[in-house]
Design a protein around this motif. Structure first.
Motif, PDB file in Angstrom:
ATOM      1  N   SER A 162      -9.905  -4.111  -5.622  1.00 20.75           N
ATOM      2  CA  SER A 162     -11.351  -4.642  -5.999  1.00 20.75           C
ATOM      3  C   SER A 162     -12.103  -5.435  -5.049  1.00 20.75           C
ATOM      4  N   LEU A 163     -11.458  -6.015  -4.195  1.00 21.95           N
ATOM      5  CA  LEU A 163     -12.035  -6.925  -3.205  1.00 21.95           C
ATOM      6  C   LEU A 163     -12.145  -6.257  -1.757  1.00 21.95           C
ATOM      7  N   TYR A 164     -11.165  -5.506  -1.391  1.00 21.82           N
ATOM      8  CA  TYR A 164     -11.105  -5.105   0.207  1.00 21.82           C
ATOM      9  C   TYR A 164     -11.794  -3.497   0.149  1.00 21.82           C
ATOM     10  N   ILE A 165     -12.309  -3.331   1.562  1.00 21.59           N
ATOM     11  CA  ILE A 165     -12.504  -1.958   1.841  1.00 21.59           C
ATOM     12  C   ILE A 165     -11.330  -1.297   2.351  1.00 21.59           C
ATOM     13  N   MET A 166     -11.237  -0.243   1.543  1.00 21.36           N
ATOM     14  CA  MET A 166     -10.204   0.858   1.689  1.00 21.36           C
ATOM     15  C   MET A 166     -10.507   1.958   2.499  1.00 21.36           C
ATOM     16  N   GLY A 167      -9.351   2.310   3.071  1.00 15.53           N
ATOM     17  CA  GLY A 167      -9.460   3.430   4.421  1.00 15.53           C
ATOM     18  C   GLY A 167      -8.385   4.098   4.608  1.00 15.53           C
ATOM     19  N   TRP A 168      -8.704   5.270   5.315  1.00 14.93           N
ATOM     20  CA  TRP A 168      -7.549   5.871   6.115  1.00 14.93           C
ATOM     21  C   TRP A 168      -7.889   5.980   7.637  1.00 14.93           C
ATOM     22  N   TYR A 169      -6.812   5.898   8.358  1.00 13.83           N
ATOM     23  CA  TYR A 169      -6.742   5.946   9.766  1.00 13.83           C
ATOM     24  C   TYR A 169      -5.679   6.826  10.017  1.00 13.83           C
ATOM     25  N   LEU A 188       1.038  -1.252   0.041  1.00 13.63           N
ATOM     26  CA  LEU A 188      -0.252   0.088   0.108  1.00 13.63           C
ATOM     27  C   LEU A 188       1.024   1.270  -0.146  1.00 13.63           C
ATOM     28  N   VAL A 189       0.994   1.807  -1.195  1.00 18.60           N
ATOM     29  CA  VAL A 189       1.984   2.955  -1.247  1.00 18.60           C
ATOM     30  C   VAL A 189       1.214   4.243  -1.112  1.00 18.60           C
ATOM     31  N   GLU A 190       1.573   5.054  -0.115  1.00 15.31           N
ATOM     32  CA  GLU A 190       1.091   6.282   0.172  1.00 15.31           C
ATOM     33  C   GLU A 190       1.852   7.584  -0.121  1.00 15.31           C
ATOM     34  N   SER A 191       1.107   8.387  -0.404  1.00 13.80           N
ATOM     35  CA  SER A 191       1.956   9.804  -0.802  1.00 13.80           C
ATOM     36  C   SER A 191       0.883  10.904  -0.426  1.00 13.80           C
ATOM     37  N   GLY A 192       1.587  12.183  -0.341  1.00 16.96           N
ATOM     38  CA  GLY A 192       0.656  13.319  -0.178  1.00 16.96           C
ATOM     39  C   GLY A 192       0.723  14.100   1.188  1.00 16.96           C
ATOM     40  N   GLY A 193       1.271  13.573   1.973  1.00 13.57           N
ATOM     41  CA  GLY A 193       1.314  14.243   3.484  1.00 13.57           C
ATOM     42  C   GLY A 193       2.375  15.487   3.422  1.00 13.57           C
ATOM     43  N   GLY A 194       2.292  16.374   4.594  1.00 16.31           N
ATOM     44  CA  GLY A 194       3.144  17.581   4.338  1.00 16.31           C
ATOM     45  C   GLY A 194       2.547  18.450   5.564  1.00 16.31           C
ATOM     46  N   LEU A 195       3.064  19.735   5.472  1.00 19.27           N
ATOM     47  CA  LEU A 195       2.900  20.752   6.398  1.00 19.27           C
ATOM     48  C   LEU A 195       2.081  21.729   5.459  1.00 19.27           C
ATOM     49  N   VAL A 196       0.977  21.956   6.352  1.00 13.54           N
ATOM     50  CA  VAL A 196       0.135  23.044   5.833  1.00 13.54           C
ATOM     51  C   VAL A 196      -0.600  23.929   6.939  1.00 13.54           C
ATOM     52  N   GLN A 197      -0.984  25.023   6.632  1.00 10.21           N
ATOM     53  CA  GLN A 197      -1.497  25.801   7.622  1.00 10.21           C
ATOM     54  C   GLN A 197      -3.073  25.670   7.887  1.00 10.21           C
ATOM     55  N   PRO A 198      -3.417  26.127   9.072  1.00  8.66           N
ATOM     56  CA  PRO A 198      -4.939  25.905   9.145  1.00  8.66           C
ATOM     57  C   PRO A 198      -5.623  26.571   8.033  1.00  8.66           C
ATOM     58  N   GLY A 199      -6.753  25.824   7.745  1.00 10.54           N
ATOM     59  CA  GLY A 199      -7.860  26.304   6.635  1.00 10.54           C
ATOM     60  C   GLY A 199      -7.400  25.777   5.495  1.00 10.54           C
ATOM     61  N   GLU A 200      -6.267  25.285   5.128  1.00 12.35           N
ATOM     62  CA  GLU A 200      -5.645  24.716   3.691  1.00 12.35           C
ATOM     63  C   GLU A 200      -6.232  23.431   3.554  1.00 12.35           C
ATOM     64  N   SER A 201      -5.990  22.751   2.340  1.00 15.84           N
ATOM     65  CA  SER A 201      -6.089  21.649   1.923  1.00 15.84           C
ATOM     66  C   SER A 201      -5.215  20.599   1.780  1.00 15.84           C
ATOM     67  N   LEU A 202      -5.174  19.350   1.505  1.00 11.30           N
ATOM     68  CA  LEU A 202      -4.304  18.287   1.347  1.00 11.30           C
ATOM     69  C   LEU A 202      -4.934  17.227   0.726  1.00 11.30           C
ATOM     70  N   THR A 203      -4.258  16.494  -0.062  1.00 10.94           N
ATOM     71  CA  THR A 203      -4.831  15.292  -0.710  1.00 10.94           C
ATOM     72  C   THR A 203      -3.722  14.022  -0.621  1.00 10.94           C
ATOM     73  N   LEU A 204      -4.313  12.953   0.058  1.00 12.41           N
ATOM     74  CA  LEU A 204      -3.416  11.705   0.256  1.00 12.41           C
ATOM     75  C   LEU A 204      -3.881  10.641  -0.856  1.00 12.41           C
ATOM     76  N   SER A 205      -2.885  10.155  -1.316  1.00 11.10           N
ATOM     77  CA  SER A 205      -3.078   8.991  -2.287  1.00 11.10           C
ATOM     78  C   SER A 205      -2.672   7.540  -1.663  1.00 11.10           C
ATOM     79  N   CYS A 206      -3.147   6.520  -1.919  1.00 10.40           N
ATOM     80  CA  CYS A 206      -2.729   5.272  -1.748  1.00 10.40           C
ATOM     81  C   CYS A 206      -2.985   4.401  -2.960  1.00 10.40           C
ATOM     82  N   THR A 207      -2.171   3.709  -3.346  1.00  6.35           N
ATOM     83  CA  THR A 207      -2.066   2.632  -4.439  1.00  6.35           C
ATOM     84  C   THR A 207      -1.803   1.350  -4.192  1.00  6.35           C
ATOM     85  N   THR A 208      -2.497   0.642  -4.504  1.00  5.81           N
ATOM     86  CA  THR A 208      -2.160  -0.896  -4.029  1.00  5.81           C
ATOM     87  C   THR A 208      -2.480  -1.775  -5.398  1.00  5.81           C
ATOM     88  N   SER A 209      -2.621  -3.093  -5.308  1.00 10.43           N
ATOM     89  CA  SER A 209      -2.734  -4.112  -6.374  1.00 10.43           C
ATOM     90  C   SER A 209      -4.110  -4.222  -6.715  1.00 10.43           C
TER      91      SER A 209
END
Length: 119
Positions: A30-37, A4-25
């Motif tokens: 297609s079979l698993y519930i995907m989630g973020w913790y 599970l390869v993640e990317s997209g973290g970082g340092l932001v100021q309050p009120g700003e936006s960020l997008t995280l990505s997670c790529t897998t097989s």
């Protein structure tokens, strides 16, 4: 070991936006519930959002209306769009793929990506 390869973290100021990505097989995607913790220092890991293979979503109350989880089947990738970020969102965010097989829970985890919200 399922990657599970993640990317997209970082340092932001309050009120700003960020997008995280997670790529897998493809089969996991297609079979698993995907989630973020997320896990903040000194706290337990907790659910942020999940999405089923059919696209049904679930969110923690603390992120409803601010975060959006989505999936791209062509890329086997799940996203977490985080808007209106708050300092209390600061944590390590982990991608998860989970399912139940023969009555037993099976989980795979990404390596984690740091999200820091600070002025």
């Amino acid at each position: 070991q399922v990657p599970l390869v993640e990317s997209g973290g970082g340092l932001v100021q309050p009120g700003e936006s960020l997008t995280l990505s997670c790529t897998t097989s493809r089969i996991i995607f297609s079979l698993y519930i995907m989630g973020w913790y997320c896990q903040a220092p000194g706290k337990q890991r907790e659910l942020v959002a999940t999405i089923t293979p059919g696209g049904r979503t679930n969110y923690a109350d603390s992120v409803k209306g601010r975060f959006t989880i989505s999936r791209d089947s062509a890329k086997n990738t799940v996203y977490l769009q985080m808007n209106s970020l708050k300092p209390e969102d600061t944590a390590v965010y982990y991608c998860n793929a989970g399912t139940v097989i023969d009555g037993a829970r099976r989980d795979y985890w990404g390596q984690g990506t740091q999200v820091t919200v600070s002025s």
